[in-house]
Design a protein around this motif. Sequence first.
Motif, short mmCIF file in Angstrom:
data_model
loop_
_atom_site.label_atom_id
_atom_site.label_comp_id
_atom_site.label_asym_id
_atom_site.label_seq_id
_atom_site.Cartn_x
_atom_site.Cartn_y
_atom_site.Cartn_z
N PRO A 1 1.02 -1.13 -0.02
CA PRO A 1 -0.08 0.04 -0.04
C PRO A 1 0.77 1.42 -0.06
CG PRO A 1 -0.83 -1.60 1.58
CD PRO A 1 0.38 -2.28 1.30
N TRP A 2 1.93 1.07 0.39
CA TRP A 2 3.00 2.47 0.24
C TRP A 2 3.61 2.82 -1.21
CZ3 TRP A 2 3.15 5.03 4.85
CH2 TRP A 2 2.53 4.72 5.88
N THR A 3 3.46 3.93 -1.40
CA THR A 3 3.93 4.33 -2.65
C THR A 3 4.72 5.74 -2.74
OG1 THR A 3 1.88 3.22 -3.80
CG2 THR A 3 3.40 4.70 -5.13
N PRO A 4 6.02 5.60 -2.51
CA PRO A 4 6.97 6.73 -2.89
C PRO A 4 6.47 7.53 -4.04
CG PRO A 4 8.21 4.98 -1.75
CD PRO A 4 6.82 4.60 -2.56
N TYR A 5 6.73 8.95 -4.06
CA TYR A 5 6.70 9.34 -5.42
C TYR A 5 7.58 10.73 -5.43
CZ TYR A 5 3.22 12.68 -3.12
OH TYR A 5 2.79 13.50 -2.52
N MET B 1 7.82 18.54 -5.69
CA MET B 1 7.38 17.74 -4.59
C MET B 1 8.03 16.20 -4.24
SD MET B 1 4.77 19.59 -6.03
CE MET B 1 3.84 18.42 -7.01
N VAL B 2 8.17 15.70 -3.09
CA VAL B 2 8.68 14.48 -2.97
C VAL B 2 7.60 14.20 -1.61
CG1 VAL B 2 10.46 15.37 -1.13
CG2 VAL B 2 10.35 13.02 -2.07
N GLY B 3 7.02 12.77 -1.81
CA GLY B 3 6.05 12.28 -0.77
C GLY B 3 5.97 10.86 -0.93
N VAL B 4 4.90 10.31 -0.09
CA VAL B 4 4.59 9.24 -0.05
C VAL B 4 2.95 8.92 0.21
CG1 VAL B 4 4.98 8.90 2.52
CG2 VAL B 4 4.94 6.79 1.07
N SER B 5 2.44 7.97 -0.56
CA SER B 5 1.09 7.76 -0.26
C SER B 5 0.88 6.22 0.37
CB SER B 5 0.16 8.11 -1.54
OG SER B 5 0.47 7.03 -2.44
N TYR B 6 -0.49 6.33 0.99
CA TYR B 6 -0.93 4.94 1.71
C TYR B 6 -2.37 4.79 1.03
CZ TYR B 6 -1.58 1.12 4.90
OH TYR B 6 -1.90 -0.13 5.38
N ASP B 7 -2.59 3.50 0.54
CA ASP B 7 -3.84 3.22 -0.01
C ASP B 7 -4.39 2.30 1.22
OD1 ASP B 7 -3.43 4.38 -2.44
OD2 ASP B 7 -2.40 2.44 -3.22
N PHE B 8 -5.68 2.93 1.65
CA PHE B 8 -6.44 2.32 2.52
C PHE B 8 -7.50 1.08 1.70
CE2 PHE B 8 -5.60 5.82 5.24
CZ PHE B 8 -5.28 5.23 6.38
N ILE C 1 5.15 21.58 4.34
CA ILE C 1 4.71 20.17 4.62
C ILE C 1 3.00 19.94 4.58
CG2 ILE C 1 4.69 18.46 6.58
CD1 ILE C 1 7.44 19.07 5.54
N ARG C 2 2.91 19.13 3.65
CA ARG C 2 1.54 19.10 3.22
C ARG C 2 0.95 17.55 3.57
NH1 ARG C 2 -0.55 20.31 -2.44
NH2 ARG C 2 0.91 18.57 -3.14
N ALA C 3 -0.41 17.50 3.98
CA ALA C 3 -1.09 16.31 4.14
C ALA C 3 -2.45 16.37 3.59
CB ALA C 3 -1.32 15.98 5.56
N GLY C 4 -2.90 15.26 3.07
CA GLY C 4 -4.51 15.30 2.25
C GLY C 4 -4.75 13.92 2.03
N PHE C 5 -5.58 13.77 1.17
CA PHE C 5 -6.23 12.46 0.86
C PHE C 5 -6.75 12.58 -0.53
CE2 PHE C 5 -9.88 15.29 1.50
CZ PHE C 5 -10.96 14.97 0.67
N ARG C 6 -6.68 11.27 -1.11
CA ARG C 6 -7.24 11.02 -2.45
C ARG C 6 -8.14 10.05 -2.51
NH1 ARG C 6 -1.39 10.90 -4.04
NH2 ARG C 6 -1.55 8.56 -4.29
N PHE C 7 -9.33 10.62 -3.53
CA PHE C 7 -10.71 9.53 -3.56
C PHE C 7 -10.52 9.27 -5.15
CE2 PHE C 7 -15.13 9.09 -4.68
CZ PHE C 7 -15.36 8.16 -3.89
N TYR C 8 -10.56 7.91 -5.20
CA TYR C 8 -10.34 7.19 -6.56
C TYR C 8 -11.87 7.06 -7.32
CZ TYR C 8 -5.25 6.80 -5.98
OH TYR C 8 -4.03 7.24 -5.87
N VAL C 9 -12.26 7.05 -8.32
CA VAL C 9 -13.47 6.81 -9.11
C VAL C 9 -12.99 6.23 -10.47
CG1 VAL C 9 -14.83 8.62 -7.83
CG2 VAL C 9 -13.54 9.10 -10.05
N ASN C 10 -13.86 5.12 -10.92
CA ASN C 10 -13.59 4.55 -12.00
C ASN C 10 -14.21 5.49 -13.49
OD1 ASN C 10 -12.09 2.57 -11.18
ND2 ASN C 10 -13.97 1.50 -10.67
#
Length: 276
Positions: free
Chosen positions: A173-177, A218-225, A267-276
């Motif tokens: 679930p961890w994705t650096p970018y 930017m440099v960061g990491v996301s985690y897919d719940f 320093i940023r924090a947020g969320f992403r909501f995926y749709v098809n």
Amino acid sequence: MHRALSRISLALAIAASMAAAALSPALADGDPYYSNGINPSGVRTPVPAPIPVAIEEAEWYFRGDFAAGFGGSPSVNVLGTNLVESIFGSSQYSQSFEPSFTGGAGVGYVWSPNWRTDFTVDVHSIMHTEQTGNGAVTFDGTAFPNGRAEDKTKMMSTILMLNAYYDFRTGSPWTPYLGAGLGFAVNQITQSYTESQDYYGVTASQRSTDVAFAAAAMVGVSYDFSSFWAIDVNYRFLHIGGSQVTLDDIDLPLSTVEIGDLNEHQIRAGFRFYVN
């Protein structure tokens, strides 16, 4: 002779039964294709393999972010007449450029497992610089001991940016970018001047809106719940071009306040909501 024929007939019957069992396995219990007489013709018909169900990856996503910034202290210059110092000969400066806060939203598209882009709109918190002076003021030949002047300039930016990212897939679930963005900032800058003595006062205000270049890295990491939700934490270096405002009032000399480029660490924090 009769006994011999009977024995031969018995032997032939047994042999025929054994041959029939060997040539028609479809009629025997345990046949991998058919059993218990379900396929009496004895012709084997393979069972078709199940058709795989395609799993569609989400292509579009929405995002929301909040950031705290530091390190951004743009230069401040007064062009033309310095209104405060023209009265008192000196002044005091105060600035409120950091810490700052930025909040925004955006929409993105996933092009491949590694590449995605999004368009974001962020609103930067109000920054201000203030110049004050006080002391005796002479007006029309009369000295006023309690003179005061204040020249305050506020700036707020709306940042529109197109961003591109490269995701390093880890099989978890961890994705650096890494990412970068280009766009522009709509800077709204307001200058307000107040001058007061014992029996006299002047108030003037001017607002200006400029469009300036903006960029980010930017440099960061996301985690897919889940396949729908992910959190995103990153560092962003933000550049916003400077702006200026000119106070043009009939009772005052021409004065311009210029706020230079803003280079800020966030320093940023947020969320992403995926749709098809």
